[in-house]
Design an enzyme around this catalytic site. Structure first.
Site, PDB file in Angstrom:
ATOM      1  CB  SER A  32       5.380   4.437   4.330  1.00 25.48           C
ATOM      2  OG  SER A  32       5.771   5.987   5.735  1.00 25.48           O
TER       3      SER A  32
ATOM      4  CG  ASN B  84      -1.636   1.528   1.016  1.00 20.93           C
ATOM      5  OD1 ASN B  84      -1.963   1.508   0.430  1.00 20.93           O
ATOM      6  ND2 ASN B  84      -1.843   1.464   2.719  1.00 20.93           N
TER       7      ASN B  84
ATOM      8  CG  ASP C 215      -2.755   3.005   6.796  1.00 19.48           C
ATOM      9  OD1 ASP C 215      -2.864   2.151   6.138  1.00 19.48           O
ATOM     10  OD2 ASP C 215      -3.877   4.254   7.121  1.00 19.48           O
TER      11      ASP C 215
HETATM   12  C1  GRF Z   1      -2.134   9.195  -2.655  1.00 18.31           C
HETATM   13  O1  GRF Z   1      -1.521  10.079  -1.921  1.00 18.31           O
HETATM   14  C2  GRF Z   1      -1.863   7.945  -1.633  1.00 18.31           C
HETATM   15  O2  GRF Z   1      -1.227   7.388  -1.286  1.00 18.31           O
HETATM   16  C3  GRF Z   1      -3.000   8.079  -1.047  1.00 18.31           C
HETATM   17  O3  GRF Z   1      -4.091   7.935  -1.846  1.00 18.31           O
HETATM   18  C4  GRF Z   1      -3.523   8.778  -2.812  1.00 18.31           C
HETATM   19  C5  GRF Z   1      -4.187   7.989  -4.139  1.00 18.31           C
HETATM   20  O4  GRF Z   1      -4.083   9.599  -5.061  1.00 18.31           O
HETATM   21  N1  GRF Z   1      -3.380   6.563  -0.932  1.00 18.31           N
HETATM   22  P1  GRF Z   1      -3.867   8.895  -6.696  1.00 18.31           P
HETATM   23  O5  GRF Z   1      -5.870   7.930  -7.018  1.00 18.31           O
HETATM   24  O6  GRF Z   1      -3.027   7.503  -6.798  1.00 18.31           O
HETATM   25  O7  GRF Z   1      -4.072  10.183  -7.808  1.00 18.31           O
END
Ligand code: GRF
Length: 223
Positions: free
Chosen positions: A141, A112, A150
């Protein structure tokens, strides 16, 4: 000699899919020897599905509303995922909690990307939390997914400074720019068989990491 078959990646995404796009672009540029074998979403309108379509990747949307429970939804979703036989599942902006059963089914094969320097700020609204806590730096991360939200072992991080006058939106934008190369670099190491989860730890080339790898200033290398 037959060349080895490419490393197969399935992506789970609920939203716009810019991290998915980073994988698509790196692969197209010849910088990431992987095959993107499917994009799966809990939202039929997700931008990520549109990006998958444009790149010729199979996209699947399954609505949680059609299922009586989280377990039933995850059973259906992850059975679809299993069908494409992924070597790795990448949760890239996938906004649902994943049931323990599904996590266990793919233990060591699901990562993730989370927009904070874990273990700081798990969960939602990480940028607002970082600002409210008076942090001097923030970031993103990549971790293996475990049943606790997480909380799985962290493979790699990218750090950004906080600036005076930052809002959650300006900070999110600064982090996002670093998320993309971070994800590509981490996936490259896993696809090369160099990084793996061993219980609560991460191994790089068979040696346990004392701390997460960090994205270097060149924006490409993990050290
Ligand atoms: C990113 O900030 C990721 O870290 C978080 O959700 C957001 C997703 O952005 N889990 P995208 O859909 O990849 O543009």
């Amino acid at each position: 000699m037959q060349s080895p078959s490419p490393f197969r990646i399935a992506v789970l995404a609920s939203g716009r899919g810019s991290n998915l796009q980073a994988l698509i672009d790196a692969r197209a540029a010849g910088r990431l020897p992987i095959e993107l074998v499917g994009v799966f979403s809990d939202k039929a309108a997700a931008g990520a599905l549109e990006r998958a379509r444009a790149a010729g990747i199979a996209g699947v949307a399954i609505s949680p509303k059609d299922f009586a429970s989280r377990d039933a939804f995850d059973e259906a979703l992850f059975s679809e995922v299993e069908r494409v036989q992924p070597d790795l599942i990448v949760c890239a902006g996938y906004m649902r909690l994943i049931s323990d059963a599904a996590v266990r089914r793919f233990e060591g094969r699901m990562i993730n990307i989370h927009p904070s320097l874990l273990p700081k700020f798990p969960g939602l609204q990480t940028h607002a939390q970082a600002l409210a806590s008076g942090e001097r730096e923030h970031g993103a991360s990549i971790h293996f997914v475990t049943p606790d939200l997480d909380a799985g072992p962290v493979i790699a991080q990218a750090r950004v400074p906080l600036h005076t006058g930052d809002t959650p939106a300006t900070l999110a934008a600064r982090v996002l720019v670093r998320e993309h190369p971070l994800l590509v670099a981490a996936v490259a190491l896993i696809a090369a068989g160099r990084v793996r989860q061993r219980g609560d730890a991460i191994e790089l080339d068979g040696v346990p990491l004392a701390a997460p790898l960090q994205l270097a200033d060149d924006g490409e290398t993990l050290r």
